[in-house]
Design an enzyme around this catalytic site. Structure first.
Site, short mmCIF file in Angstrom:
data_model
loop_
_atom_site.label_atom_id
_atom_site.label_comp_id
_atom_site.label_asym_id
_atom_site.label_seq_id
_atom_site.Cartn_x
_atom_site.Cartn_y
_atom_site.Cartn_z
N SER A 16 0.84 -1.21 0.00
CA SER A 16 0.00 0.00 0.00
C SER A 16 0.87 1.25 0.00
O SER A 16 2.04 1.20 0.40
CB SER A 16 -0.87 -0.02 1.27
OG SER A 16 -1.53 1.21 1.47
N ASP A 37 3.87 -8.00 3.76
CA ASP A 37 2.73 -7.16 4.16
C ASP A 37 1.64 -8.04 4.75
O ASP A 37 1.37 -9.14 4.25
CB ASP A 37 2.17 -6.38 2.96
CG ASP A 37 1.37 -5.16 3.40
OD1 ASP A 37 1.82 -4.03 3.11
OD2 ASP A 37 0.31 -5.33 4.04
N ILE A 64 4.91 -8.19 10.76
CA ILE A 64 6.29 -7.79 11.10
C ILE A 64 6.53 -7.68 12.60
O ILE A 64 7.67 -7.56 13.03
CB ILE A 64 6.71 -6.48 10.38
CG1 ILE A 64 5.87 -5.28 10.86
CG2 ILE A 64 6.66 -6.63 8.87
CD1 ILE A 64 6.51 -3.95 10.51
N ASN A 86 9.69 -0.10 5.79
CA ASN A 86 8.69 0.93 5.44
C ASN A 86 7.41 0.83 6.25
O ASN A 86 6.80 1.85 6.57
CB ASN A 86 8.37 0.81 3.95
CG ASN A 86 7.07 1.52 3.60
OD1 ASN A 86 7.02 2.74 3.50
ND2 ASN A 86 6.00 0.74 3.44
N TYR A 148 3.51 8.12 17.75
CA TYR A 148 4.07 8.05 16.39
C TYR A 148 5.34 8.90 16.29
O TYR A 148 6.38 8.43 15.81
CB TYR A 148 3.01 8.53 15.40
CG TYR A 148 3.45 8.53 13.95
CD1 TYR A 148 3.45 7.35 13.22
CD2 TYR A 148 3.83 9.70 13.32
CE1 TYR A 148 3.83 7.34 11.88
CE2 TYR A 148 4.22 9.70 11.98
CZ TYR A 148 4.20 8.52 11.27
OH TYR A 148 4.58 8.51 9.94
N LYS A 152 9.13 7.59 15.54
CA LYS A 152 9.91 7.99 14.35
C LYS A 152 11.22 8.68 14.77
O LYS A 152 12.23 8.57 14.08
CB LYS A 152 9.07 8.88 13.44
CG LYS A 152 7.89 8.14 12.79
CD LYS A 152 8.36 6.97 11.92
CE LYS A 152 7.20 6.36 11.12
NZ LYS A 152 7.65 5.28 10.23
P1 NAI Z 1 -0.17 2.69 4.47
O1 NAI Z 1 -1.06 2.51 5.66
O2 NAI Z 1 -0.74 3.09 3.17
O3 NAI Z 1 0.68 1.34 4.25
C1 NAI Z 1 1.27 0.66 5.30
C2 NAI Z 1 1.37 -0.81 4.92
O4 NAI Z 1 2.01 -1.48 6.01
C3 NAI Z 1 0.00 -1.48 4.71
O5 NAI Z 1 -0.01 -2.20 3.49
C4 NAI Z 1 -0.14 -2.41 5.92
O6 NAI Z 1 -0.84 -3.62 5.61
C5 NAI Z 1 1.32 -2.70 6.25
N1 NAI Z 1 1.47 -3.07 7.66
C6 NAI Z 1 1.04 -2.36 8.74
N2 NAI Z 1 1.29 -3.05 9.86
C7 NAI Z 1 1.90 -4.21 9.48
C8 NAI Z 1 2.39 -5.34 10.19
N3 NAI Z 1 2.30 -5.43 11.52
N4 NAI Z 1 2.95 -6.35 9.48
C9 NAI Z 1 3.03 -6.29 8.12
N5 NAI Z 1 2.56 -5.25 7.40
C10 NAI Z 1 2.01 -4.23 8.08
O7 NAI Z 1 0.98 3.70 4.96
P2 NAI Z 1 1.92 4.74 4.14
O8 NAI Z 1 1.34 6.09 4.23
O9 NAI Z 1 2.29 4.19 2.83
O10 NAI Z 1 3.18 4.76 5.11
C11 NAI Z 1 4.35 3.98 4.89
C12 NAI Z 1 5.44 4.49 5.81
O11 NAI Z 1 5.70 5.87 5.56
C13 NAI Z 1 5.10 4.38 7.30
O12 NAI Z 1 6.24 4.02 8.05
C14 NAI Z 1 4.66 5.80 7.65
O13 NAI Z 1 4.84 6.10 9.02
C15 NAI Z 1 5.62 6.59 6.77
N6 NAI Z 1 5.18 7.95 6.50
C16 NAI Z 1 4.01 8.23 5.83
C17 NAI Z 1 3.64 9.55 5.59
C18 NAI Z 1 2.39 9.90 4.85
O14 NAI Z 1 2.08 11.11 4.80
N7 NAI Z 1 1.67 8.98 4.27
C19 NAI Z 1 4.48 10.65 6.04
C20 NAI Z 1 5.68 10.26 6.71
C21 NAI Z 1 6.01 8.95 6.92
#
Ligand code: NAI
Length: 245
Positions: A16, A37, A64, A86, A148, A152
């Site tokens: 995602s 994932d 994870i 990620n 959070y 981070k």
């Molecule tokens: P998202 O929620 O779209 O994707 C996260 C993915 O991680 C999902 O596919 C979910 O199934 C998977 N996931 C969550 N917990 C899990 C677990 N226990 N085991 C396996 N898979 C797991 O999130 P997004 O926005 O793509 O974020 C990705 C990274 O970027 C994160 O670390 C987030 O903190 C960071 N981030 C995101 C920002 C944003 O504005 N979207 C800004 C700054 C950092």
């Protein structure tokens, strides 16, 4: 079964948002992708789409936060050339509402899992291997995300400490700190909150997952070989602190 021949990149949370864009970009760069994932269906769909394009990938629906499963997965794989930590979770809530259990859960996913993946992977990594951790611009401070933001901040400190631990082995460790990026994680925000966030963006808009994936591609590249322990902001200038007008 993991294909040999290609360089190997493991991406957590690759089904995602930002992780998906990283998977797509590293597959384009020629890596065999190990996509980890919780969301098996989305992970399998993405692997199928990559294979249809002639690219190389496999999916693992590993949680994870399950330390044994993480170590078993890394054990069964050849040495990783690239590890991208990620996957992350974000809960938007006032400080008063955050419980110790919330705090622990956020740390389990955003920090402890990063440590477990890194430790298991590094045991097998060869010189030239890369680790890229996805932190967040929010580590500098943000409201309504106490657990959070703290997690981070820990990812950034961990990146710097780990870079020094493994530098003699030729393994490079960096982080990227995305600002507001348009992904499903933002669905937890109210429209008012999104509007307020956008008002703080010097560019007036959120970034795209591809903006982060480009930076990860750069840090993961075999041609990038003299950068370690750094945090690259991908935030459209938000961390500069000025206003857009
Ligand atoms: P998202 O929620 O779209 O994707 C996260 C993915 O991680 C999902 O596919 C979910 O199934 C998977 N996931 C969550 N917990 C899990 C677990 N226990 N085991 C396996 N898979 C797991 O999130 P997004 O926005 O793509 O974020 C990705 C990274 O970027 C994160 O670390 C987030 O903190 C960071 N981030 C995101 C920002 C944003 O504005 N979207 C800004 C700054 C950092």
């Amino acid at each position: 079964m993991t294909m040999t021949g290609n360089r190997l990149a493991l991406v957590t949370g690759g089904a995602s948002g930002i992780g998906r864009a990283i998977v797509e970009r590293l597959a384009e760069d020629g890596f065999h992708i190990v996509l980890v994932d919780l969301n098996r269906e989305r992970a399998d769909d993405l692997v199928r789409a990559l294979k249809d394009k002639g690219q190389s990938a496999e999916a693992h629906a590993t949680d994870i936060t399950n330390e044994e499963a993480v170590r078993a997965l890394i054990d069964q794989l050849p040495p990783l050339d690239v590890l991208v930590n990620n996957a992350g979770i974000l809960r938007d809530q006032p400080f008063e509402n955050c419980t110790a259990a919330d705090f622990r859960r956020t740390y389990e996913v955003n920090m402890i899992a990063v440590f477990n993946f890194a430790q298991a992977a590094i045991a097998k990594m060869r010189p030239g291997a890369k680790i890229v951790n996805i932190a967040s611009r929010a580590y500098l401070g943000a409201r309504n995300q106490i657990d959070y933001v703290a997690s981070k901040g820990a990812v950034v400190s961990f990146t710097r400490a780990l870079a020094m631990e493994v530098i003699k082995r030729g393994i490079l460790v960096n982080a990227v700190a995305p600002g507001l990026i348009d992904t499903p994680i933002l669905r937890g925000f109210t429209p008012e909150r999104i509007e307020a966030q956008l008002a703080l963006q010097p560019t007036g808009k959120a970034g795209k997952p591809e903006d982060v994936a480009n930076a990860v591609s750069f840090l993961a590249s075999p041609r990038t070989d003299f950068i370690t322990g750094q945090v690259l902001f991908i935030d459209g200038g938000k961390s500069l602190g000025g206003s857009a007008v």
